[in-house]
Design a protein around this motif. Structure first.
Motif, mmCIF file in Angstrom:
data_model
loop_
_atom_site.group_PDB
_atom_site.id
_atom_site.type_symbol
_atom_site.label_atom_id
_atom_site.label_comp_id
_atom_site.label_asym_id
_atom_site.label_seq_id
_atom_site.Cartn_x
_atom_site.Cartn_y
_atom_site.Cartn_z
ATOM 1 N N ASN A 118 -15.812 0.342 -50.995
ATOM 2 C CA ASN A 118 -15.040 -0.638 -51.772
ATOM 3 C C ASN A 118 -15.970 -1.386 -52.713
ATOM 4 O O ASN A 118 -17.154 -1.070 -52.816
ATOM 5 C CB ASN A 118 -14.312 -1.605 -50.827
ATOM 6 N N PHE A 119 -15.453 -2.399 -53.368
ATOM 7 C CA PHE A 119 -16.230 -3.085 -54.400
ATOM 8 C C PHE A 119 -17.263 -4.057 -53.833
ATOM 9 O O PHE A 119 -17.946 -4.743 -54.587
ATOM 10 C CB PHE A 119 -15.288 -3.813 -55.368
ATOM 11 N N LYS A 120 -17.402 -4.112 -52.518
ATOM 12 C CA LYS A 120 -18.487 -4.883 -51.923
ATOM 13 C C LYS A 120 -19.797 -4.101 -51.942
ATOM 14 O O LYS A 120 -20.865 -4.662 -51.693
ATOM 15 C CB LYS A 120 -18.125 -5.268 -50.485
ATOM 16 N N ASP A 121 -19.701 -2.835 -52.222
ATOM 17 C CA ASP A 121 -20.871 -1.963 -52.277
ATOM 18 C C ASP A 121 -21.579 -2.136 -53.627
ATOM 19 O O ASP A 121 -20.978 -1.950 -54.684
ATOM 20 C CB ASP A 121 -20.429 -0.509 -52.095
ATOM 21 N N TYR A 122 -22.866 -2.483 -53.585
ATOM 22 C CA TYR A 122 -23.611 -2.735 -54.829
ATOM 23 C C TYR A 122 -23.681 -1.490 -55.714
ATOM 24 O O TYR A 122 -23.760 -1.583 -56.944
ATOM 25 C CB TYR A 122 -25.012 -3.243 -54.510
ATOM 26 N N LYS A 123 -23.656 -0.290 -55.092
ATOM 27 C CA LYS A 123 -23.748 0.944 -55.873
ATOM 28 C C LYS A 123 -22.535 1.124 -56.782
ATOM 29 O O LYS A 123 -22.629 1.756 -57.840
ATOM 30 C CB LYS A 123 -23.889 2.139 -54.929
ATOM 31 N N VAL A 124 -21.396 0.568 -56.366
ATOM 32 C CA VAL A 124 -20.194 0.634 -57.196
ATOM 33 C C VAL A 124 -20.427 -0.106 -58.507
ATOM 34 O O VAL A 124 -20.099 0.388 -59.593
ATOM 35 C CB VAL A 124 -18.978 0.039 -56.453
ATOM 36 N N TRP A 125 -21.022 -1.278 -58.419
ATOM 37 C CA TRP A 125 -21.226 -2.112 -59.610
ATOM 38 C C TRP A 125 -22.302 -1.536 -60.524
ATOM 39 O O TRP A 125 -22.194 -1.612 -61.752
ATOM 40 C CB TRP A 125 -21.585 -3.538 -59.182
ATOM 41 N N ILE A 126 -23.355 -0.969 -59.936
ATOM 42 C CA ILE A 126 -24.386 -0.324 -60.758
ATOM 43 C C ILE A 126 -23.780 0.808 -61.570
ATOM 44 O O ILE A 126 -24.028 0.965 -62.769
ATOM 45 C CB ILE A 126 -25.539 0.194 -59.867
ATOM 46 N N SER A 127 -22.936 1.608 -60.899
ATOM 47 C CA SER A 127 -22.290 2.722 -61.585
ATOM 48 C C SER A 127 -21.341 2.234 -62.669
ATOM 49 O O SER A 127 -21.333 2.754 -63.792
ATOM 50 C CB SER A 127 -21.523 3.584 -60.569
ATOM 51 N N LEU A 128 -20.539 1.219 -62.348
ATOM 52 C CA LEU A 128 -19.569 0.684 -63.303
ATOM 53 C C LEU A 128 -20.273 0.150 -64.548
ATOM 54 O O LEU A 128 -19.870 0.449 -65.688
ATOM 55 C CB LEU A 128 -18.749 -0.421 -62.646
ATOM 56 N N ILE A 129 -21.336 -0.622 -64.354
ATOM 57 C CA ILE A 129 -22.073 -1.188 -65.481
ATOM 58 C C ILE A 129 -22.699 -0.071 -66.327
ATOM 59 O O ILE A 129 -22.678 -0.111 -67.565
ATOM 60 C CB ILE A 129 -23.162 -2.159 -64.980
#
Length: 365
Positions: A118-129
């Motif tokens: 889910n969006f608590k995973d830091y890897k999600v945000w790195i990928s999104l950015i």
């Protein structure tokens, strides 16, 4: 789609198409990709061949169905839209990371190398950015360097097909579908990495054994390595100490697969088959019983239980499993034989005669 995009680029160079029309055409192509992807059955991925199971004792080759299992893709389980989106972003981030430097190329991923997140995973945000920056570049360079824009949009639109958004991917990550040479410079740099990787392709087992070092958390990867390694070992098996060690290594992979996902039928079944090679009959029986508990009507585990109980002189149990097998399938003469001899050894001659007669009627030869 590629021809269309480059045709638009070429036409723009000779001023036949205005940039606004090019912009619209590119987005039309992206829409086309997504519309096309919706026609792919999510339970029958068109890009992943089914994995063959080992031949059973009846000489028939059985194949796994096209429907994905949890160990292949955790998104087959119930999940929210947020989880699917976040998991897809992690997968897309994995592709991007491997495009930059393919350090850990793998023959398979799956559970639990990749899991629903889910969006608590830091890897999600790195990928999104990262992808937002790539998309920004596509817009920024659209008028100045349209080839860069088309390349960025082409990559994003194509990689989305294998992100698990429109279609579930077997293994969740399919880097075998994504890695391409980006430029001559990258070709030269990556050639060294390619040569190193090519050495691992000497055989399927060597490739998998190399990759398992970073795939220890993938149940399916451990299972596949166990299957291939034991098949290779049995080709020249003579019961030597070296052969014994090779089979034990295969057992190690099967046991790891069971440890990761204890509710998977095949993992227990093939662990039991591996134990049979070493004549560890009690352990084999336990594994077949675990498989039978998971799928009580599965013919392969019923057949193995009928045989192993006969070997262990548990004749009544062998008869019970033989009966369960014959209730579903009467095309195996060995099962009639097991049941008849089992009844004979417990002095139930009437039952032995019944099984033998029934078998002879179907197989007079």
């Amino acid at each position: 789609l590629g021809i269309l995009l480059f045709a638009i680029l070429a036409m723009s160079k000779i001023k036949l198409v205005k940039l606004k029309k090019i912009y619209a055409a590119v987005w039309l192509c992206i829409v086309f990709v997504f519309i096309g992807s919706t026609y792919v059955n999510q339970e029958e991925p068109f890009y992943f061949n089914s994995i063959e199971k080992l031949e059973n004792d009846e000489g028939q080759r059985l194949k796994e169905g096209r429907k994905l299992e949890f160990v292949e893709n955790t998104l087959v389980a119930q999940h929210s839209f947020e989880e699917r989106l976040a998991t897809g972003l992690v997968v897309m981030g994995t592709y991007l990371k491997l495009m930059i430097f393919p350090k850990e190329l793998s023959f398979y991923y799956g559970y639990s190398k990749i899991v629903t997140t889910n969006f608590k995973d830091y890897k999600v945000w790195i990928s999104l950015i990262s992808y937002l920056l790539l998309f920004y570049c596509a817009i920024y360079f659209f008028k100045k360097q349209p080839l860069i824009s088309i390349g960025a949009i082409w990559f994003i639109s194509c990689i989305l097909l294998f992100s698990n958004f429109p279609v579930l991917v077997a293994g969740m990550v399919g880097e075998r579908l994504a890695i391409e040479v980006l430029s001559v410079l990258l070709l030269l740099v990556f050639s060294l990495r390619t040569f190193a990787r090519n050495e691992k392709w000497e055989s399927t087992t060597i490739l998998m054994t190399n990759d398992i070092e970073h795939l220890q958390n993938s149940g399916q990867a451990n299972y596949l390595l166990g299957v291939h390694s034991i098949k290779e070992s049995l080709k020249s098996y003579k019961g030597t100490k070296e052969d014994f060690n090779k089979i034990n290594l295969s057992i190690k992979y099967f046991k790891r697969a069971v440890e990761i996902e204890p509710k998977h039928y095949n993992f227990h079944l093939f662990l039991g088959k591996a134990y049979l090679v070493l004549e560890e009959n009690e352990l084999a029986k336990q594994s077949f019983e675990m498989a039978d508990n998971l799928e009580p009507k599965a013919l392969m585990s019923l057949f193995e239980l009928a045989k192993i109980n006969f070997t262990l002189n548990n004749y009544k149990q062998s008869i019970d499993y033989s009966r369960s097998y014959l209730q579903q399938n009467t095309d195996n003469p060995i099962v009639y034989e097991l049941a008849a001899f089992g009844a004979y050894y417990i002095d139930d001659f009437e039952l032995a005669t019944s099984f033998a007669t029934e078998g002879l009627n179907k197989y007079p030869e």
